[in-house]
Design an enzyme around this catalytic site. Sequence first.
Site, PDB file in Angstrom:
ATOM      1  N   HIS A 187      -7.707   9.718  -1.713  1.00 32.72           N
ATOM      2  CA  HIS A 187      -6.978   9.708  -0.439  1.00 32.72           C
ATOM      3  C   HIS A 187      -7.760  10.377   0.692  1.00 32.72           C
ATOM      4  O   HIS A 187      -7.803   9.868   1.815  1.00 32.72           O
ATOM      5  CB  HIS A 187      -5.621  10.390  -0.629  1.00 32.72           C
ATOM      6  CG  HIS A 187      -4.587   9.936   0.335  1.00 32.72           C
ATOM      7  ND1 HIS A 187      -3.245   9.854   0.019  1.00 32.72           N
ATOM      8  CD2 HIS A 187      -4.669   9.528   1.628  1.00 32.72           C
ATOM      9  CE1 HIS A 187      -2.563   9.420   1.062  1.00 32.72           C
ATOM     10  NE2 HIS A 187      -3.408   9.223   2.053  1.00 32.72           N
TER      11      HIS A 187
ATOM     12  N   ASP B 108       0.842  -1.190   0.000  1.00 32.52           N
ATOM     13  CA  ASP B 108       0.000   0.000   0.000  1.00 32.52           C
ATOM     14  C   ASP B 108       0.881   1.246   0.000  1.00 32.52           C
ATOM     15  O   ASP B 108       1.667   1.468   0.923  1.00 32.52           O
ATOM     16  CB  ASP B 108      -0.899   0.001   1.243  1.00 32.52           C
ATOM     17  CG  ASP B 108      -1.812   1.215   1.292  1.00 32.52           C
ATOM     18  OD1 ASP B 108      -2.974   1.086   0.867  1.00 32.52           O
ATOM     19  OD2 ASP B 108      -1.370   2.282   1.760  1.00 32.52           O
TER      20      ASP B 108
ATOM     21  N   LYS C 183      -2.896   5.966  -4.287  1.00 35.20           N
ATOM     22  CA  LYS C 183      -3.995   6.874  -3.955  1.00 35.20           C
ATOM     23  C   LYS C 183      -3.869   8.203  -4.689  1.00 35.20           C
ATOM     24  O   LYS C 183      -2.763   8.679  -4.959  1.00 35.20           O
ATOM     25  CB  LYS C 183      -4.026   7.128  -2.444  1.00 35.20           C
ATOM     26  CG  LYS C 183      -4.008   5.860  -1.601  1.00 35.20           C
ATOM     27  CD  LYS C 183      -3.964   6.159  -0.121  1.00 35.20           C
ATOM     28  CE  LYS C 183      -3.710   4.897   0.687  1.00 35.20           C
ATOM     29  NZ  LYS C 183      -2.288   4.479   0.648  1.00 35.20           N
TER      30      LYS C 183
END
Length: 279
Positions: A109, A46, A76
Amino acid sequence: MTSIPTIQLNDGHDIPQLGYGVFRVPPADTERTVSEALEVGYRHIDTAAIYGNEEGVGAAIEKSGIPRHEIFLTTKLWNDRHEGDEPRAALGESLEKLRTDFVDLYLIHWPTPARDNYLHAWEKLIELRDATLARSIGVSNFLVPHLEKIVASTGVIPAVDQIELHPAYQRRDIAEWAAAHGVAIEAWGPLGQGKYDLFSLEPVHAASVAHGKTPAQVVLRWHLQKGFVVFPKSVRIERLRKNLAVFDFTLSDAEIAAIDDLDSADGSGRVGSHPDDVN
């Protein structure tokens, strides 16, 4: 090598329930730490554009020799890229840095509600999913009103909402909404980010002693048994290994309930920014 369980997202794709997050991993260290994470068994990474370390993630994945389809990769969209066709341009930049043709999950995000353009950003993410540039799409730091707005307007339910969540800050309103709509919850700051001392609290300490595990392993196990996706961050390989060693024990219902009771109903357990304040 540890076998990490997966959960199925509401779009049919599977996501490893335990991954490796690179928030605040210095760009100079990212390639090394991601390479070590992949080496010890992680298959879910991530990152985010704002972290400034997508290049290191991409280099590590490319050099690992692991087939791309075996790695679940998330990045993101940052707050200043919501308008116009900026989401497509931003993802294109991320894909180039990550050395890949697609991401497995692309998230907005923050909702940045004062700007009030997260609905447009969500509509663009739907287009990116349809163009197969992102296999799954979701959001991060979205509260229930934000979630309700994008679903009511588009009919498309996010696959994921990534929120601050740990035993002292459980965001049950979001978790309940997500469960009712088939949205997977990903927990960032799962261990309190070192700002909230979860490890000395009696239910965590007691379970640690009972199972011969560290308090961090107990908290990670709590997340997993609650059905959350979690990706603790570390830059040390020994900690990476310890964070993976959470599949050989099970917390009892009583232990889970005792940790559940640590939730701060007044929100005082929050250690990160409130989503309404990030604009």
